[in-house]
Scaffold this motif. Structure first.
Motif, short mmCIF file in Angstrom:
data_model
loop_
_atom_site.label_atom_id
_atom_site.label_comp_id
_atom_site.label_asym_id
_atom_site.label_seq_id
_atom_site.Cartn_x
_atom_site.Cartn_y
_atom_site.Cartn_z
N SER A 85 34.80 32.08 32.04
CA SER A 85 35.77 31.25 31.32
C SER A 85 35.03 30.23 30.45
CB SER A 85 36.69 30.51 32.30
OG SER A 85 37.61 29.69 31.60
N ASN A 89 38.79 31.26 26.38
CA ASN A 89 38.82 32.69 26.72
C ASN A 89 38.46 32.94 28.19
OD1 ASN A 89 39.15 33.93 23.88
ND2 ASN A 89 37.39 32.56 23.65
N ARG A 91 38.54 35.09 31.65
CA ARG A 91 38.69 36.50 32.00
C ARG A 91 38.25 36.71 33.44
NH1 ARG A 91 34.81 38.82 27.54
NH2 ARG A 91 35.77 37.05 26.46
N TYR A 125 42.25 39.42 30.62
CA TYR A 125 41.60 38.66 29.55
C TYR A 125 42.66 37.84 28.83
CZ TYR A 125 39.50 37.60 25.02
OH TYR A 125 39.06 36.96 23.90
N ARG A 126 42.39 36.54 28.65
CA ARG A 126 43.31 35.67 27.92
C ARG A 126 42.57 34.97 26.79
NH1 ARG A 126 44.68 34.60 33.40
NH2 ARG A 126 46.79 35.32 33.93
N SER A 127 43.27 34.80 25.70
CA SER A 127 42.71 34.08 24.56
C SER A 127 43.71 33.01 24.14
CB SER A 127 42.44 35.03 23.40
OG SER A 127 41.97 34.31 22.27
#
Length: 234
Positions: A85, A89, A91, A125-127
């Motif tokens: 992290s 972002n 993940r 996964y985050r953005s």
């Protein structure tokens, strides 16, 4: 296919040469009497790609535990957990596997076996987007972000795989072994791209994306190298 035949032939030659060595013919069988074991299984980058394959190398990496029901049959469980992290972002990655190991031959130092495993891999996964607003300059050429991160993208990947391998185990002592496996793996992967939760911030006309799901299957060659440490039965 020619790569598969070449590696298979190499495994056969190594095994035949190992069991034909007279120095081990009268030696102690180092693999007898095992109870439980722990180890690590991985796929060196130098061995990829061995041949045409769409298989995710992450399927071949795990910390493993073994329980030997007998000298010829073992139950195996494995897994791997990681995360990363930064500011925008985060993940995560989780892998779980389970299977059976069946020895086909049992010599003093080198054993040939078959392994079958089921593997489940989950990754997220985050953005987070940076929503800039007019009229809030930090410097003449920059703008500041609002005091909240607004998730603009999230992707979830789920993989279910089944693999069958043939392996050669070299026992360096009754506790320490190294293994080399060659086989095939079939995987089904689903990727889901999720829209951000809630509504965009007031005054920001950013359209919300729609959920999207992509499914794919793959079949290919897999190679494993592992190191294991065993405890004997009391």
């Amino acid at each position: 296919m020619k790569y598969a035949l070449a590696v298979g032939s190499l495994l056969a030659l190594i095994f035949i040469s190992s069991i034909s060595e007279p120095s081990w013919a009268q030696g102690e069988n180092l693999s007898l009497g095992r109870f439980v074991g722990i180890g690590v299984r991985f796929l060196p980058n130098a061995l990829m790609p061995v041949g045409p394959s769409d298989v995710d190398p992450a399927l071949g990496t795990a910390l493993t535990g073994q329980y030997w029901v007998s000298d010829l049959l073992a139950l195996e469980m494995g897994g791997w957990l990681s995360g990363f992290s930064d500011t925008f972002n985060p993940r995560s990655f989780t892998s779980l596997s389970g299977g059976l190991l069946l020895k086909l031959s049992d010599t003093p130092q080198d054993d040939l076996y078959l392994a079958g495993r089921a593997i489940s891999v989950q990754s997220v996964y985050r953005s987070y987007c940076c929503i800039y607003r007019e009229g809030e300059p930090v410097s003449p050429n920059e703008r500041i972000m609002p005091p909240y991160p607004w998730p603009s993208y999230e992707s979830r990947t789920s993989t279910l795989a089944f693999e069958v391998t043939a392996g050669i185990e070299r026992s360096w002592s009754s506790q320490l072994t190294t293994n080399f496996e060659f086989g095939f793996v079939y995987a089904q992967t689903t990727i889901t791209n999720l829209p951000p939760p809630g509504e965009p911030p007031p005054g920001e006309p950013v359209p919300l994306p729609k959920p999207e799901t992509i499914a794919a299957t793959s079949f290919g060659i897999t190679l494993h190298i592992s190191v294991n440490f065993y405890l004997p039965r009391k």
